[in-house]
Design an enzyme around this catalytic site. Structure first.
Site, short mmCIF file in Angstrom:
data_model
loop_
_atom_site.label_atom_id
_atom_site.label_comp_id
_atom_site.label_asym_id
_atom_site.label_seq_id
_atom_site.Cartn_x
_atom_site.Cartn_y
_atom_site.Cartn_z
N TYR A 94 71.88 -6.09 -105.74
CA TYR A 94 71.56 -6.42 -107.38
C TYR A 94 72.05 -7.04 -108.23
CZ TYR A 94 72.88 -1.84 -108.86
OH TYR A 94 73.75 -0.59 -108.90
N LYS A 143 79.84 -4.29 -110.39
CA LYS A 143 79.20 -5.32 -109.07
C LYS A 143 79.03 -6.67 -108.68
CE LYS A 143 78.94 -0.99 -106.44
NZ LYS A 143 79.68 -0.19 -105.65
#
Ligand code: HXC
Length: 263
Positions: free
Chosen positions: A152, A167
């Site tokens: 994602y 992330k």
């Protein structure tokens, strides 16, 4: 582990710090690195979990110790890396596994909630990478740094905006430092696990209908295992991957690719 990819002894003489090493995927990484011969230093917030994981590794003949650390605190991170070097004389491998997140609508996410995830996932990963990288550069023997990201980071992920952004930052940091630190002999890579059967993730599919829905999104039709992630991580941390650098290795049964309108 029934089948293993790398021979025991591949990492003999190496010291590896594994953050979030007391449970789940981090414990799996540490177990496999120890089986390959590394001395693993487990880091995490909960000492009793670290001690249990270190005991289990030692009982299988591995070398393991632990150091309670909150990676959001740069001073604790510094102490962790110092301790690893004091105990073994060197630091060769860092696995940035520690993370934290929760599912929340973005319009209901508080500043504090955002900060708690970004401070762990992005800032904590940087603090660990910086502190370990400085030790590796100073020693002049190279090193390997591996972070754990999620797809994602590039597809977006509704209701996890804090973790998505963090992330994505770790992914960019991996590519950047892979280039910047290559001349020090330091390889910086990431793995990107898909849904993996860990005690932390399992509650997400506790409802059988939800499990069915999630499995249907994964082309191979099942969740990944900790062992599969540990083997991929070990490869990237081994000499067999010395020419792999700044890479993100996706291990998700094709999950993130299955986005087409006709699939
Ligand atoms: C909304 C929440 C929340 C929630 C915390 N907050 N949980 N908001 N929904 N479920 C908010 C709090 O209200 C608070 O904001 C702020 O976040 C900080 O809360 P703390 O509890 O003080 O946070 P902290 O102790 O820093 O804990 C960090 C954490 C926590 C990330 C929030 O969940 C944690 O440590 N998790 C580690 C374990 C984990 O994340 N496991 C999942 C891994 S498994 P306010 O404004 O109220 O002060 C996994 C698999 C994914 O990720 C698989 C996908 C398929």
């Amino acid at each position: 582990m029934a089948q293993t990819m790398l021979p025991a002894g591949t990492l003999t003489g190496k010291t590896a710090v594994v953050t979030g090493g007391g449970t789940g995927m981090g414990r799996g990484f540490a177990t496999e690195l120890a089986r390959l011969g590394a001395h693993v230093v487990l880091a995490g917030r909960k000492e009793e979990r670290l001690a249990a994981a270190a005991d289990a590794i030692q009982s299988e003949g591995g070398q393991a110790s632990y150091f309670a650390t909150d990676i959001r605190d740069p001073e604790q991170v510094e102490a962790l890396m110092n301790t690893a070097v004091e105990r073994t004389g060197h630091l060769d491998i860092l696995v940035n596994n520690a993370a934290g997140n929760f599912i929340v609508d973005s319009d209901k996410l508080s500043v504090n909630g955002w900060n708690s995830v970004v401070n762990t996932v992005l800032n904590g990963t940087f603090y660990c990478t910086r502190a370990a990288g400085l030790k590796m550069i100073e020693a002049g023997n190279g090193g390997k740094i591996l972070s754990v990201v999620a797809s994602y980071a590039w597809t977006g992920g509704p209701r996890t905006v804090h973790s998505v952004a963090a992330k994505a930052g770790v992914t960019a940091m991996t590519k950047t430092l892979g280039v910047e630190w290559a001349h020090h002999g330091i390889r910086v890579n990431a793995i990107c696990p898909g849904p993996t059967d860990t005690e932390g993730a399992r509650p997400l599919w506790a409802d059988p209908e939800e499990e069915k829905r999630l499995r249907a999104k994964i082309p191979v039709g099942r969740f990944g295992t900790v062992e599969e992630m540990a083997q991929a991580a070990s490869y990237l941390l081994s000499p067999y991957a010395d020419f792999v650098n700044g890479e993100v290795f996706v291990i998700d049964g094709g999950e993130w690719l299955g986005k087409g309108l006709t699939s």
